[in-house]
Design an enzyme around this catalytic site. Structure first.
Site, PDB file in Angstrom:
ATOM      1  N   ILE A  17       1.060  -1.316   0.327  1.00 11.86           N
ATOM      2  CA  ILE A  17       0.345  -0.101   0.537  1.00 11.86           C
ATOM      3  C   ILE A  17       1.517   0.844  -0.016  1.00 11.86           C
ATOM      4  O   ILE A  17       0.324   1.929  -0.226  1.00 11.86           O
ATOM      5  CB  ILE A  17      -1.184   0.213   1.334  1.00 11.86           C
ATOM      6  CG1 ILE A  17      -2.164   1.247   0.975  1.00 11.86           C
ATOM      7  CG2 ILE A  17      -0.218   0.603   2.337  1.00 11.86           C
ATOM      8  CD1 ILE A  17      -3.814   0.448   0.293  1.00 11.86           C
ATOM      9  N   ASN A  30      -4.967   2.653  14.816  1.00 10.07           N
ATOM     10  CA  ASN A  30      -5.665   2.508  15.740  1.00 10.07           C
ATOM     11  C   ASN A  30      -6.128   3.175  15.899  1.00 10.07           C
ATOM     12  O   ASN A  30      -5.933   4.580  15.871  1.00 10.07           O
ATOM     13  CB  ASN A  30      -4.986   1.454  16.461  1.00 10.07           C
ATOM     14  CG  ASN A  30      -3.240   1.934  17.349  1.00 10.07           C
ATOM     15  OD1 ASN A  30      -3.847   3.343  17.833  1.00 10.07           O
ATOM     16  ND2 ASN A  30      -2.715   2.029  16.867  1.00 10.07           N
ATOM     17  N   VAL A  39       0.109  -2.665   8.721  1.00 15.94           N
ATOM     18  CA  VAL A  39      -0.065  -1.545   7.514  1.00 15.94           C
ATOM     19  C   VAL A  39       0.790  -0.311   8.679  1.00 15.94           C
ATOM     20  O   VAL A  39       0.874   0.927   7.500  1.00 15.94           O
ATOM     21  CB  VAL A  39      -1.116  -1.640   7.249  1.00 15.94           C
ATOM     22  CG1 VAL A  39      -1.781   0.137   6.192  1.00 15.94           C
ATOM     23  CG2 VAL A  39      -1.893  -2.675   6.037  1.00 15.94           C
ATOM     24  N   ASP A  40       0.117   0.143   9.552  1.00 18.86           N
ATOM     25  CA  ASP A  40       0.443   1.276  10.124  1.00 18.86           C
ATOM     26  C   ASP A  40       1.722   1.722   9.947  1.00 18.86           C
ATOM     27  O   ASP A  40       2.317   2.981   9.849  1.00 18.86           O
ATOM     28  CB  ASP A  40       0.125   1.017  11.342  1.00 18.86           C
ATOM     29  CG  ASP A  40      -0.839   2.815  12.026  1.00 18.86           C
ATOM     30  OD1 ASP A  40       0.135   3.733  11.757  1.00 18.86           O
ATOM     31  OD2 ASP A  40      -1.010   2.796  12.960  1.00 18.86           O
ATOM     32  N   SER A 123      -8.630  -3.907   9.098  1.00 15.78           N
ATOM     33  CA  SER A 123      -9.532  -4.690   9.773  1.00 15.78           C
ATOM     34  C   SER A 123      -8.796  -6.288  10.193  1.00 15.78           C
ATOM     35  O   SER A 123      -8.991  -7.128  11.066  1.00 15.78           O
ATOM     36  CB  SER A 123     -10.306  -4.494  10.004  1.00 15.78           C
ATOM     37  OG  SER A 123     -10.876  -3.858  11.686  1.00 15.78           O
ATOM     38  N   THR A 124      -7.935  -7.146   8.825  1.00 15.48           N
ATOM     39  CA  THR A 124      -8.261  -8.855   8.400  1.00 15.48           C
ATOM     40  C   THR A 124      -6.461  -9.052   9.042  1.00 15.48           C
ATOM     41  O   THR A 124      -6.475 -10.528   8.775  1.00 15.48           O
ATOM     42  CB  THR A 124      -7.419  -8.951   6.987  1.00 15.48           C
ATOM     43  OG1 THR A 124      -7.218  -8.042   6.554  1.00 15.48           O
ATOM     44  CG2 THR A 124      -9.311  -8.641   7.411  1.00 15.48           C
ATOM     45  N   GLY A 125      -5.690  -8.241   9.669  1.00 11.93           N
ATOM     46  CA  GLY A 125      -4.508  -8.022   9.895  1.00 11.93           C
ATOM     47  C   GLY A 125      -4.886  -8.568  11.795  1.00 11.93           C
ATOM     48  O   GLY A 125      -5.104  -9.185  12.326  1.00 11.93           O
ATOM     49  N   TYR A 127      -6.181  -6.627  13.918  1.00 13.10           N
ATOM     50  CA  TYR A 127      -7.342  -6.948  14.392  1.00 13.10           C
ATOM     51  C   TYR A 127      -8.418  -8.083  14.222  1.00 13.10           C
ATOM     52  O   TYR A 127      -9.703  -8.196  14.889  1.00 13.10           O
ATOM     53  CB  TYR A 127      -7.751  -5.392  13.675  1.00 13.10           C
ATOM     54  CG  TYR A 127      -7.322  -4.538  15.006  1.00 13.10           C
ATOM     55  CD1 TYR A 127      -6.373  -4.694  15.744  1.00 13.10           C
ATOM     56  CD2 TYR A 127      -8.270  -3.236  14.278  1.00 13.10           C
ATOM     57  CE1 TYR A 127      -6.561  -3.397  16.731  1.00 13.10           C
ATOM     58  CE2 TYR A 127      -7.802  -2.214  15.305  1.00 13.10           C
ATOM     59  CZ  TYR A 127      -7.001  -2.560  16.237  1.00 13.10           C
ATOM     60  OH  TYR A 127      -6.402  -0.927  16.551  1.00 13.10           O
TER      61      TYR A 127
HETATM   62  N1  AR6 Z   1       0.919  -3.157   2.307  1.00 11.39           N
HETATM   63  C1  AR6 Z   1      -0.538  -4.029   1.692  1.00 11.39           C
HETATM   64  N2  AR6 Z   1      -1.219  -4.793   2.903  1.00 11.39           N
HETATM   65  C2  AR6 Z   1      -0.694  -5.103   3.968  1.00 11.39           C
HETATM   66  C3  AR6 Z   1       1.149  -4.372   4.414  1.00 11.39           C
HETATM   67  C4  AR6 Z   1       0.939  -3.299   3.135  1.00 11.39           C
HETATM   68  N3  AR6 Z   1       2.593  -2.908   3.457  1.00 11.39           N
HETATM   69  N4  AR6 Z   1       1.175  -4.573   5.603  1.00 11.39           N
HETATM   70  C5  AR6 Z   1       0.358  -5.483   6.343  1.00 11.39           C
HETATM   71  N5  AR6 Z   1      -1.074  -5.723   5.077  1.00 11.39           N
HETATM   72  P1  AR6 Z   1      -3.188  -4.538   9.722  1.00 11.39           P
HETATM   73  P2  AR6 Z   1      -5.672  -4.584  11.265  1.00 11.39           P
HETATM   74  C6  AR6 Z   1      -1.961  -6.260   5.684  1.00 11.39           C
HETATM   75  O1  AR6 Z   1      -2.313  -5.702  11.044  1.00 11.39           O
HETATM   76  O2  AR6 Z   1      -5.787  -5.747  11.466  1.00 11.39           O
HETATM   77  C7  AR6 Z   1      -0.954  -1.961  13.714  1.00 11.39           C
HETATM   78  O3  AR6 Z   1      -0.755  -2.124  14.812  1.00 11.39           O
HETATM   79  C8  AR6 Z   1      -1.663  -7.281   6.356  1.00 11.39           C
HETATM   80  O4  AR6 Z   1      -1.473  -8.891   5.547  1.00 11.39           O
HETATM   81  O5  AR6 Z   1      -2.640  -3.981   9.436  1.00 11.39           O
HETATM   82  O6  AR6 Z   1      -7.003  -3.464  10.732  1.00 11.39           O
HETATM   83  C9  AR6 Z   1      -2.324  -0.949  13.717  1.00 11.39           C
HETATM   84  O7  AR6 Z   1      -1.959   0.769  14.485  1.00 11.39           O
HETATM   85  C10 AR6 Z   1      -3.483  -7.702   6.158  1.00 11.39           C
HETATM   86  O8  AR6 Z   1      -4.673  -8.262   6.263  1.00 11.39           O
HETATM   87  O9  AR6 Z   1      -4.342  -3.789  10.683  1.00 11.39           O
HETATM   88  C11 AR6 Z   1      -3.886  -1.298  14.521  1.00 11.39           C
HETATM   89  O10 AR6 Z   1      -2.497  -1.157  15.912  1.00 11.39           O
HETATM   90  C12 AR6 Z   1      -4.127  -5.674   6.759  1.00 11.39           C
HETATM   91  O11 AR6 Z   1      -2.998  -5.673   5.918  1.00 11.39           O
HETATM   92  C13 AR6 Z   1      -3.858  -3.009  13.814  1.00 11.39           C
HETATM   93  O12 AR6 Z   1      -2.605  -3.261  13.562  1.00 11.39           O
HETATM   94  C14 AR6 Z   1      -4.492  -4.977   7.482  1.00 11.39           C
HETATM   95  O13 AR6 Z   1      -3.806  -6.108   8.459  1.00 11.39           O
HETATM   96  C15 AR6 Z   1      -4.702  -2.633  13.049  1.00 11.39           C
HETATM   97  O14 AR6 Z   1      -5.089  -4.417  12.543  1.00 11.39           O
END
Ligand code: AR6
Length: 178
Positions: A17, A30, A39-40, A123-125, A127
């Site tokens: 992303i 978050n 991602v964050d 939310s799919t990581g 969360y």
């Molecule tokens: N590009 C695209 N998708 C990605 C990337 C990237 N660089 N990196 C991971 N993903 P998550 P959440 C996918 O955990 O579940 C953080 O600590 C990943 O495989 O990033 O909304 C925040 O600060 C997954 O399918 O986000 C919050 O505390 C998706 O992106 C918490 O995580 C989302 O995974 C939010 O959790």
């Protein structure tokens, strides 16, 4: 995969992303908006330290909503920080909150003249939202919004790995043939 909705496109791609050349990218943040993993973390690293400084001025963000910042060192002009729900069991309003987070992002894109926007699978990581269910909600909101908001020309949905990409292609194909 690419789908046309009036003059707009919904694209599904496998990738990172942070590297998308669009007007706005969405962060899966978050409620503190002060960074994290996934991602964050990747977005904060790629955008640079000025992003955290702007985020500190925002006062956080409630679950199901989103706030916008500049993109700093990213190609994207803006970052839209969305807070999706932590998935418990599906009985705690998760689907409503996830839909609301996607809609809030799209509304901010419209308000800030962002004709192109890239989403991660919010939310799919960390969360824990089940990916198929989350994809159905995301696509429903995006397709409905595009049908009614011609100012958005491109929504790119960015999946990090091949399995997530395949799952999303399958779900979108299912939705389009219903
Ligand atoms: N590009 C695209 N998708 C990605 C990337 C990237 N660089 N990196 C991971 N993903 P998550 P959440 C996918 O955990 O579940 C953080 O600590 C990943 O495989 O990033 O909304 C925040 O600060 C997954 O399918 O986000 C919050 O505390 C998706 O992106 C918490 O995580 C989302 O995974 C939010 O959790």
């Amino acid at each position: 995969m690419q789908v046309q909705i009036n003059d707009a496109s919904l694209e599904l791609v496998q990738g990172d992303i942070t590297r998308q050349d669009v007007d706005a990218i969405v962060n899966a943040a978050n409620s503190s908006l002060l960074g994290g993993g996934g991602v964050d973390g990747a977005i904060h690293r790629a955008a640079g330290r000025e992003l955290l400084a702007e985020c500190r001025t925002l006062g956080g963000c409630e679950t199901g909503n989103a706030k916008i910042t500049r993109g700093y060192q990213l190609q994207a002009r803006h970052i839209i920080h969305a807070v999706g729900p932590v998935y418990a069991d599906g009985k705690h309003g998760e689907s409503v909150l996830l839909a609301s987070a996607y809609r809030a992002c799209l509304e901010l894109a419209s308000q800030h003249a962002c004709a192109s926007i890239a989403f991660p699978a919010i939310s799919t990581g960390v969360y824990g939202y089940p990916m198929e269910a989350a994809a159905r909600i995301a696509f429903r909101i995006i397709l409905d919004y595009l049908a009614e908001h011609p100012e958005i020309k491109l929504v790119r949905y960015v999946l990090y790995d091949a399995r997530a990409f395949q799952t999303h292609v399958q779900i979108l194909e299912e939705l389009l043939t219903q």
